[in-house]
Enzyme design. Structure first.
Site, PDB file in Angstrom:
ATOM      1  N   ASP A   1       0.872  -1.174   0.000  1.00  0.00           N
ATOM      2  CA  ASP A   1       0.000   0.000   0.000  1.00  0.00           C
ATOM      3  C   ASP A   1       0.911   1.226   0.000  1.00  0.00           C
ATOM      4  OD1 ASP A   1      -2.469   1.527   0.302  1.00  0.00           O
ATOM      5  OD2 ASP A   1      -1.767   1.958   2.327  1.00  0.00           O
ATOM      6  N   SER A   2       0.307   2.389  -0.226  1.00  0.00           N
ATOM      7  CA  SER A   2       1.075   3.626  -0.185  1.00  0.00           C
ATOM      8  C   SER A   2       1.555   3.934   1.238  1.00  0.00           C
ATOM      9  CB  SER A   2       0.199   4.782  -0.670  1.00  0.00           C
ATOM     10  OG  SER A   2      -1.012   4.802   0.065  1.00  0.00           O
TER      11      SER A   2
ATOM     12  N   CYS B   1      -3.756  -0.917  -2.142  1.00  0.00           N
ATOM     13  CA  CYS B   1      -4.031   0.506  -2.363  1.00  0.00           C
ATOM     14  C   CYS B   1      -4.996   0.672  -3.547  1.00  0.00           C
ATOM     15  CB  CYS B   1      -2.704   1.191  -2.664  1.00  0.00           C
ATOM     16  SG  CYS B   1      -2.851   2.930  -3.040  1.00  0.00           S
TER      17      CYS B   1
ATOM     18  N   GLU C   1      -6.145   9.123   9.651  1.00  0.00           N
ATOM     19  CA  GLU C   1      -4.813   8.946  10.259  1.00  0.00           C
ATOM     20  C   GLU C   1      -4.680   9.737  11.557  1.00  0.00           C
ATOM     21  OE1 GLU C   1      -1.447   9.078   7.651  1.00  0.00           O
ATOM     22  OE2 GLU C   1      -2.362   7.640   6.274  1.00  0.00           O
TER      23      GLU C   1
ATOM     24  N   CYS D   1     -11.316   3.318  -0.857  1.00  0.00           N
ATOM     25  CA  CYS D   1     -10.027   3.800  -0.362  1.00  0.00           C
ATOM     26  C   CYS D   1      -9.725   3.033   0.921  1.00  0.00           C
ATOM     27  CB  CYS D   1     -10.106   5.303  -0.068  1.00  0.00           C
ATOM     28  SG  CYS D   1      -8.620   5.963   0.717  1.00  0.00           S
TER      29      CYS D   1
ATOM     30  N   HIS E   1      -8.549   3.845   3.672  1.00  0.00           N
ATOM     31  CA  HIS E   1      -8.803   4.493   4.965  1.00  0.00           C
ATOM     32  C   HIS E   1     -10.285   4.583   5.347  1.00  0.00           C
ATOM     33  CE1 HIS E   1      -4.709   5.672   4.257  1.00  0.00           C
ATOM     34  NE2 HIS E   1      -4.640   6.411   5.345  1.00  0.00           N
TER      35      HIS E   1
END
Ligand code: DGL
Length: 269
Positions: A12-13, A75, A154, A186, A188
């Protein structure tokens, strides 16, 4: 070593792919995992197609050094742009996070209106609408980029009033369109599910790409006779390209437990 007992590689990023790791560990507890988070170059959602493809190839090459049997592109931004290049270059089975959730969304919508939220890169790629239309051209699809959701998740602001305000701003268009299914496109966004649910109301079904990806991995491993044969619980090694301590701190909220064995590694080849 039996090919089946080799690890699954996931990249993932950054930290977001841990939502995918969490689902894989739930469904496939005996599999060993190796995770790479490109924390030095995150976010990918604001980058160009070319940069995302380049980074994704480097990340995959890094994981291949761990002798992985299967690659998961956790991702969404990478899954939107890099899968054809990765499949051309690397000869192991590769799965992204888009197709599994699209299949589910298409079969579960009742009124034929599906919404998608993701990063700017994911939304601009049009990959979700293309895949939905490929399965059912009669469906109505509406997308919105929600870039602020990434830093809010985050920051740990899952139920914060600012997050709610941002969600109202981003999602009001979907309310007018009367979608009945919303894809969280996404890594997140599963963390912000409760705020998103509150804003969208009970009649809209939220679909988490991490969960459906884990289901698809399980079924592909079985089909290809690649499921781990060992009986012990699987392990997970983590590599990041920058700031392992920050990854551990934020990652704990994403994975729901402490992260052990985080090493720094560079995918920049
Ligand atoms: N992992 C990214 C994605 O799912 C979100 C974070 C980023 O922009 O890099 O698209």
């Amino acid at each position: 070593m039996d090919l089946r007992d080799k690890p699954i590689g996931i990249f993932d990023s950054g930290v977001g792919g841990l939502t995918v790791v969490k689902q894989i560990q739930k469904l496939l507890p005996n599999e060993d995992l190796v995770y790479f988070g490109d924390t030095a170059r995150v976010p990918y959602g604001t980058k160009s197609k070319e940069a995302i493809i380049r980074f994704s190839i480097q990340n995959a090459a890094f994981l291949l050094k761990s002798n992985i049997k299967f690659l998961v592109v956790a991702c969404n931004s990478s899954s939107s742009y890099a899968l054809p290049s990765l499949r051309r270059l690397f000869k192991i089975p590769i799965i992204g996070v888009i197709k599994p959730v699209v299949k589910q969304a298409v079969s579960s919508t009742a009124n034929g209106c599906i919404g998608i939220i993701g990063t700017r890169a994911t939304v601009s790629s049009l990959e979700y609408p293309k895949q939905i239309k490929r399965l059912r051209s009669d469906l109505k699809v509406k997308q919105a980029a929600c870039p602020l959701f990434v830093p809010l998740a985050e920051e740990g602001w899952m139920r914060h009033k600012v997050t709610r305000q941002v969600a109202l701003e981003y999602l009001s268009g979907f309310k007018r369109e009367r979608i009945d299914t919303l894809i969280l496109g996404c890594t997140h966004y599963p963390l912000l599910k409760s705020v998103i649910k509150d804003v969208m109301g009970k009649s809209v079904r939220l679909m988490d790409s991490a969960y459906y990806t884990a289901l698809e991995i399980k079924s592909v491993l079985q089909q290809k006779d690649l499921s781990a044969k060992r009986k012990r619980a699987g392990t997970c090694k983590f590599f990041v390209s920058d700031e392992p301590e920050k990854f551990a701190k934020i990652g704990k909220g994403f994975l729901g437990r402490n992260l052990k064995s985080i090493k720094e590694g560079s995918a920049d080849v």
